[in-house]
Design an enzyme around this catalytic site. Sequence first.
Site, PDB file in Angstrom:
ATOM      1  N   ASP A 136       5.481   2.710  -3.681  1.00 15.82           N
ATOM      2  CA  ASP A 136       4.130   2.209  -3.922  1.00 15.82           C
ATOM      3  C   ASP A 136       3.121   2.732  -2.905  1.00 15.82           C
ATOM      4  OD1 ASP A 136       5.287   0.523  -5.962  1.00 15.82           O
ATOM      5  OD2 ASP A 136       6.018  -0.703  -4.310  1.00 15.82           O
ATOM      6  N   HIS A 176       3.319   4.060 -11.062  1.00 13.56           N
ATOM      7  CA  HIS A 176       2.274   4.844 -10.411  1.00 13.56           C
ATOM      8  C   HIS A 176       0.956   4.448 -11.039  1.00 13.56           C
ATOM      9  CE1 HIS A 176       5.355   8.228  -9.372  1.00 13.56           C
ATOM     10  NE2 HIS A 176       5.503   7.139  -8.648  1.00 13.56           N
TER      11      HIS A 176
END
Length: 488
Positions: free
Chosen positions: A45, A73
């Site tokens: 992340d 994403h």
Amino acid sequence: MTTTPHVQPASDALRHAEVGGSRAPSNAPAARGSGTVIVGLQWGDEGKGKIVDLLADRHQAVVRYNGGANAGHSVVIKGERYALHLIPSGVLRPNIACIIGNGVVVDPDWLSRELDGLHARGVDTSGLLISDRAHVVMPWHKAEDELRERWLSEGALEPIGTTKRGIGPCYADKALRGTAIRMGDLLRPDVLSARLASICRLKTAMLGAITGPDQGMTSYDPAAINELCQSWGRRFGPYITDTAALLRARLSAGQSVLFEGANATLLDVDHGTYPYVTSSNCASHGAATGSGVPVTSIAGILGVMKGYSTRVGGGPMPTELIGNDADRAIGEGIRARGREYGTTTGRPRRVGWLDLAAVRYTASLNGVQGLCVMLLDVLAGVERLRVCTGYVLEGRHIDELPPDAYLLSRCTPVYTELAGFGDITQARSMSDLPSAARAYLDFIERTVGVPVAYVSVGPDREQTIAAISGGAGAGSSGIGGVAPKAAR
Ligand code: IMP
């Protein structure tokens, strides 16, 4: 059974592929220096999607090389947020081949939903290709993931805290081979149908044994699973091909390829904080095996990190902001400003100070030549910033991240304190940044020993500063096609 060998003319044996107007043999050695890997340096992340999206238009193909629908994403373009899980972030740029490589585990239902979502928003996905060697996440993989986590949490063991997307069981089947199903198998329904009868019997028995006799058994009906596989074959047939051959042909023809890593290095099954990791090689080394190109075709490696640390799921995180009320308040502020909730599961992410000892380890392991420091704006308003540069383990100072979760959980971080800074969301060059923010970046560069290539000061594509000053590995054309900018 014996088969008669088919003898083909030598000219046919030299299989040619049409690439970018030139004809290049697909078995020719790939040209050196055409690939760039984007790899996460923390626990995921980090904002890799934004960097891939940013660099995609300087490449002719983007390939995802590991992981599955466990990854998330997000890319923001002109205020619109796109959450991608399986499809490479390059899909948001036109005229680029977007490849799901052989190292990925594909959940076809998830992929279907993702494609439908993109089509509904008018995104052209005609450049998508899926490796025939990529493995299929089947319903029993997700069921087993869930059951194993429950099993671990009930005993003396600890759950991994997986995303329950069937990732581990699917990679386990890949290694086991006999019961695995690959995307290419979906195109051979007759062969698959015969295998499914046995696979369904085994999976029903196996999951029944884990569940226990009085818990209600899940039974897999071969006819129903066969119908499901056929529908996937029909939907994805046009996308499924030998992407590894195609990529090598493109590289031979001098095209450049961006390799998109999912999850991140500290979750790498070999090099991460084992056993609290995912089941694939997320580190840059996975790019070659996960897409079927020679290691020598990779010339550039960009490492993506945030200005702080986050982690989802179980496992040690030495710099986690949970020590006292003040720490917790800082952590909650960062979580809120950084929208630190899983793109895939919505789980709140654990938040901590920047752990540069961990980043130094992952940068060195990956061979990173440039750093992308993301979400720096999220730190605005924190008065004093702490950065971990090493640990104390059993009374001894260590600089290197220990090899497993057991030792890491016994580490106490050693911090350096730096001055905080205010709002930086409007900065578009290094000189627009306040001196404290520049000092923070300098400290990162010096501690990790790698130059900062990009700084992100907000979610939008525009809120990105190209910062590279021509340091290690930047070269004259830069990493990933980024030309070096004037030194700050
Ligand atoms: P799995 O990949 O679902 O098996 O989960 C294994 C561990 O990796 C868990 O702690 C997950 O939370 C974590 N994980 C997997 N993918 C990501 C990701 O993309 N970002 C952050 N954590 C992830």
